[in-house]
Structures are given as structure tokens and as C-alpha cells.
Design a protein around this motif. Sequence first.
Motif, PDB file in Angstrom:
ATOM      1  N   ILE A   1       2.801   5.979  -6.123  1.00 52.90           N
ATOM      2  CA  ILE A   1       3.911   5.028  -6.055  1.00 52.90           C
ATOM      3  C   ILE A   1       3.370   3.606  -5.967  1.00 52.90           C
ATOM      4  O   ILE A   1       3.803   2.713  -6.699  1.00 52.90           O
ATOM      5  CB  ILE A   1       4.839   5.343  -4.852  1.00 52.90           C
ATOM      6  N   LEU A   2       2.402   3.397  -5.086  1.00 54.20           N
ATOM      7  CA  LEU A   2       1.820   2.064  -4.916  1.00 54.20           C
ATOM      8  C   LEU A   2       1.108   1.591  -6.175  1.00 54.20           C
ATOM      9  O   LEU A   2       1.211   0.421  -6.559  1.00 54.20           O
ATOM     10  CB  LEU A   2       0.877   2.041  -3.717  1.00 54.20           C
ATOM     11  N   GLU A   3       0.372   2.479  -6.834  1.00 49.28           N
ATOM     12  CA  GLU A   3      -0.296   2.099  -8.079  1.00 49.28           C
ATOM     13  C   GLU A   3       0.712   1.663  -9.126  1.00 49.28           C
ATOM     14  O   GLU A   3       0.521   0.644  -9.799  1.00 49.28           O
ATOM     15  CB  GLU A   3      -1.133   3.273  -8.605  1.00 49.28           C
TER      16      GLU A   3
ATOM     17  N   TRP B   1      12.736   6.920  -3.169  1.00 44.48           N
ATOM     18  CA  TRP B   1      13.290   5.742  -2.499  1.00 44.48           C
ATOM     19  C   TRP B   1      12.912   5.739  -1.017  1.00 44.48           C
ATOM     20  O   TRP B   1      12.542   4.689  -0.478  1.00 44.48           O
ATOM     21  CB  TRP B   1      14.817   5.695  -2.657  1.00 44.48           C
ATOM     22  N   ARG B   2      12.990   6.899  -0.365  1.00 44.27           N
ATOM     23  CA  ARG B   2      12.622   6.988   1.063  1.00 44.27           C
ATOM     24  C   ARG B   2      11.160   6.630   1.272  1.00 44.27           C
ATOM     25  O   ARG B   2      10.808   5.951   2.237  1.00 44.27           O
ATOM     26  CB  ARG B   2      12.925   8.388   1.616  1.00 44.27           C
ATOM     27  N   ARG B   3      10.303   7.090   0.388  1.00 48.43           N
ATOM     28  CA  ARG B   3       8.876   6.758   0.515  1.00 48.43           C
ATOM     29  C   ARG B   3       8.640   5.259   0.329  1.00 48.43           C
ATOM     30  O   ARG B   3       7.866   4.652   1.069  1.00 48.43           O
ATOM     31  CB  ARG B   3       8.046   7.547  -0.488  1.00 48.43           C
ATOM     32  N   ILE B   4       9.293   4.663  -0.660  1.00 44.25           N
ATOM     33  CA  ILE B   4       9.155   3.214  -0.866  1.00 44.25           C
ATOM     34  C   ILE B   4       9.634   2.473   0.373  1.00 44.25           C
ATOM     35  O   ILE B   4       8.965   1.549   0.859  1.00 44.25           O
ATOM     36  CB  ILE B   4       9.934   2.751  -2.118  1.00 44.25           C
TER      37      ILE B   4
ATOM     38  N   HIS C   1       6.545   0.058   7.077  1.00 46.61           N
ATOM     39  CA  HIS C   1       5.232   0.057   7.720  1.00 46.61           C
ATOM     40  C   HIS C   1       4.378  -1.147   7.330  1.00 46.61           C
ATOM     41  O   HIS C   1       3.249  -1.292   7.790  1.00 46.61           O
ATOM     42  CB  HIS C   1       4.481   1.359   7.407  1.00 46.61           C
ATOM     43  N   GLY C   2       4.909  -1.986   6.446  1.00 43.44           N
ATOM     44  CA  GLY C   2       4.208  -3.211   6.073  1.00 43.44           C
ATOM     45  C   GLY C   2       3.163  -3.038   4.996  1.00 43.44           C
ATOM     46  O   GLY C   2       2.466  -4.003   4.657  1.00 43.44           O
ATOM     47  N   LEU C   3       3.002  -1.838   4.441  1.00 46.66           N
ATOM     48  CA  LEU C   3       2.023  -1.655   3.377  1.00 46.66           C
ATOM     49  C   LEU C   3       2.471  -2.390   2.106  1.00 46.66           C
ATOM     50  O   LEU C   3       1.662  -3.017   1.433  1.00 46.66           O
ATOM     51  CB  LEU C   3       1.797  -0.170   3.105  1.00 46.66           C
ATOM     52  N   ILE C   4       3.750  -2.316   1.805  1.00 50.49           N
ATOM     53  CA  ILE C   4       4.315  -3.170   0.761  1.00 50.49           C
ATOM     54  C   ILE C   4       4.797  -4.421   1.491  1.00 50.49           C
ATOM     55  O   ILE C   4       5.812  -4.395   2.183  1.00 50.49           O
ATOM     56  CB  ILE C   4       5.483  -2.485   0.020  1.00 50.49           C
ATOM     57  N   ALA C   5       4.043  -5.504   1.345  1.00 48.72           N
ATOM     58  CA  ALA C   5       4.340  -6.736   2.079  1.00 48.72           C
ATOM     59  C   ALA C   5       5.527  -7.483   1.462  1.00 48.72           C
ATOM     60  O   ALA C   5       6.360  -8.027   2.176  1.00 48.72           O
ATOM     61  CB  ALA C   5       3.109  -7.636   2.126  1.00 48.72           C
ATOM     62  N   ARG C   6       5.574  -7.534   0.139  1.00 45.73           N
ATOM     63  CA  ARG C   6       6.682  -8.182  -0.558  1.00 45.73           C
ATOM     64  C   ARG C   6       6.541  -7.870  -2.040  1.00 45.73           C
ATOM     65  O   ARG C   6       5.503  -7.429  -2.498  1.00 45.73           O
ATOM     66  CB  ARG C   6       6.709  -9.678  -0.309  1.00 45.73           C
TER      67      ARG C   6
END
Length: 153
Positions: free
Chosen positions: A9-11, A36-39, A45-50
Motif C-alpha cells: 500500500i505504501l509503495e 481503507w482501514r489499513r490506510i 500512526h503517523g507513517l503516512i505523514a501527509r
Amino acid sequence: MLDIRDKRILEELQGDATVAVADLADTVGLSVSACWRRIKALEDHGLIARRVALIDRRRANVGTTVFVGVRTSRHSIEWLEAFRKAISDIPEIVEAYRLTGEIDYLLRLVVPSVEIYDAVYKQLITRLDFTDITSFIAMEEMKFTTAIPLRYA
């Protein structure tokens, strides 16, 4: 610790944050609601900052990159905060780092020309005293990415 689907997802989001959740879910093999829940959890948790738009610098007329090494003889919290304040409202400075070694701070600027860099330089030297400022004008951008390696996450 992230599992393989979180990393996928992050990639995918690092490549295109505008991808539809349904398309992303299909790519990573999840239902839309699970994806959607994972995102949402990654954001919480702050891993996706913005999520941001990356602007083409050349089309925005700031195709020149200048790296600026700053040295100071003053190493106090007061000077550090004064430096932080001095650079905070200069939009051409897009990155700033405090370093170990011979150079105390490294700045990355994007400007349309050397003449505009000179104007920024003059702004800096009117705001603070420096021991040395060394500029490096980039001749060629050989690699640029905003994607971070996820194998350590």
C-alpha cells in the motif's frame, strides 16, 4: 511492524497518492474496506505523514538547484533558533539540515536563476552573521525521489 500488504500500500501511494482506494485494494489483494482501514491506520500512526502534489520545478520556473553549506562559529541554542527563524520564511529554501563535520548546516534551494539565488543569499547575510557560506549549483539532477525504502519498516 508492517506486513507485506501495508508495505505494498505504501509503495503504491508513494508512486501515486491519488490512486482510488478501489484500484489500490485490487492491486494489493484486499477488499476496499480493508484497504481503507489499513490506510487510515497508517495515517493514524503517523507513517503516512501527509499527501502532497509534487510540482514540476522546471514548469514552475525554479529549475536551478543550489546547495548551500553554512558554517558558523556560534554553536548555541539561541543561534540555532535564530537561524531556524531566519530561513523559515524564505520559500526558495526547500530543505535545511543541521550536520556533523565541517559544514554546520546544509540548505537546498530551488530558484529560477543565479541572480535570484544571489538575492536569497543577501537576505540570509542581512539576518545573521556566518563564518562561511559555500554554494554549489547543481549541473544535473541524476536521481530524485520522494519515495523512501520500506524494507526497514
